[in-house]
Design an enzyme around this catalytic site. Structure first.
Site, PDB file in Angstrom:
ATOM      1  N   SER A  39      -0.233   4.337  -3.186  1.00 43.01           N
ATOM      2  CA  SER A  39      -1.535   4.957  -2.927  1.00 43.01           C
ATOM      3  C   SER A  39      -1.485   6.463  -2.684  1.00 43.01           C
ATOM      4  O   SER A  39      -2.516   7.126  -2.771  1.00 43.01           O
ATOM      5  CB  SER A  39      -2.231   4.281  -1.753  1.00 43.01           C
ATOM      6  OG  SER A  39      -1.611   4.618  -0.536  1.00 43.01           O
ATOM      7  N   LYS A  80      -2.534   8.161   4.658  1.00 45.76           N
ATOM      8  CA  LYS A  80      -3.558   8.736   3.785  1.00 45.76           C
ATOM      9  C   LYS A  80      -3.760  10.201   4.135  1.00 45.76           C
ATOM     10  O   LYS A  80      -3.223  10.705   5.111  1.00 45.76           O
ATOM     11  CB  LYS A  80      -4.906   8.001   3.943  1.00 45.76           C
ATOM     12  CG  LYS A  80      -4.855   6.512   3.727  1.00 45.76           C
ATOM     13  CD  LYS A  80      -4.534   6.119   2.312  1.00 45.76           C
ATOM     14  CE  LYS A  80      -4.445   4.595   2.216  1.00 45.76           C
ATOM     15  NZ  LYS A  80      -3.785   4.144   1.029  1.00 45.76           N
TER      16      LYS A  80
END
Length: 186
Positions: A39, A80
């Site tokens: 990701s 993230k």
């Protein structure tokens, strides 16, 4: 005999102090984390081992584009990038990030934008009010996070905003594998 007891006591005392320091450092200051999944590609690779600075956000607020580790669930931490800050409205249209209606460059996505087919969106259009929670602006003590690999990332578009209570800390140092040792800059 007394000298041997004293030596053993000194060794035990030194080991207890060392374990105590290790516990304090690991619990309150720094901890290792392993990147799990694609990701954050190409910035972070699956298996990269990093150090999390756990105390930085006790002294300052997150900055845009900080890479953070947060508790996504009781058993899983995610890595993230902070994109939206408290008080802001966030939207993406035609792969362009808009903060409060102003275009914001994302230099860490440039390589990915150049390599993708022109018909395939990198991020997919969205507006803050259409994300879980339906906020018009990001509330205090919350941030909006996105993965760098936007087409393959479970982030605020799915999870909703991340509260500061969920954030473990900031990470920017890859220490393993050896050929990937580096500090990540925004």
């Amino acid at each position: 005999m007394e000298k041997i007891k004293s030596e053993w006591f000194d060794w035990v005392k030194a080991l207890l102090i060392a374990f105590g320091l290790f516990f304090i450092i690991r619990t309150f200051l720094f901890a290792p984390i392993v990147v799990d999944g694609p990701s954050m590609m190409p910035t972070l690779h699956n298996g990269d081992q990093m150090i999390v600075n756990k105390f930085i956000y006790r002294m300052q607020e997150p900055d845009r584009f900080d890479i953070v580790v947060f508790h996504a669930s009781d058993r899983k931490d995610f890595i993230k990038r902070v994109v939206g800050l408290p008080g802001e409205h966030v939207a993406v249209e035609d792969d362009v990030l808009y903060i409060d209606g102003e275009k914001v460059e994302e230099p860490f996505l440039q390589e990915r934008k150049e390599k993708k087919p022109s018909y395939q969106p990198l991020t997919g259009d969205f507006q803050l009010e259409h994300l879980p929670g339906g906020y018009e602006t990001i509330p205090d003590n919350h941030v909006l996070v996105l993965g760098d690999n936007r087409i393959n990332s479970t982030d605020s578009r799915i999870l909703g905003l991340v509260s500061m209570d969920q954030i473990v800390g900031k990470t920017s140092l890859i220490y393993w594998p050896l050929d990937r040792i580096q500090t990540i800059h925004d």
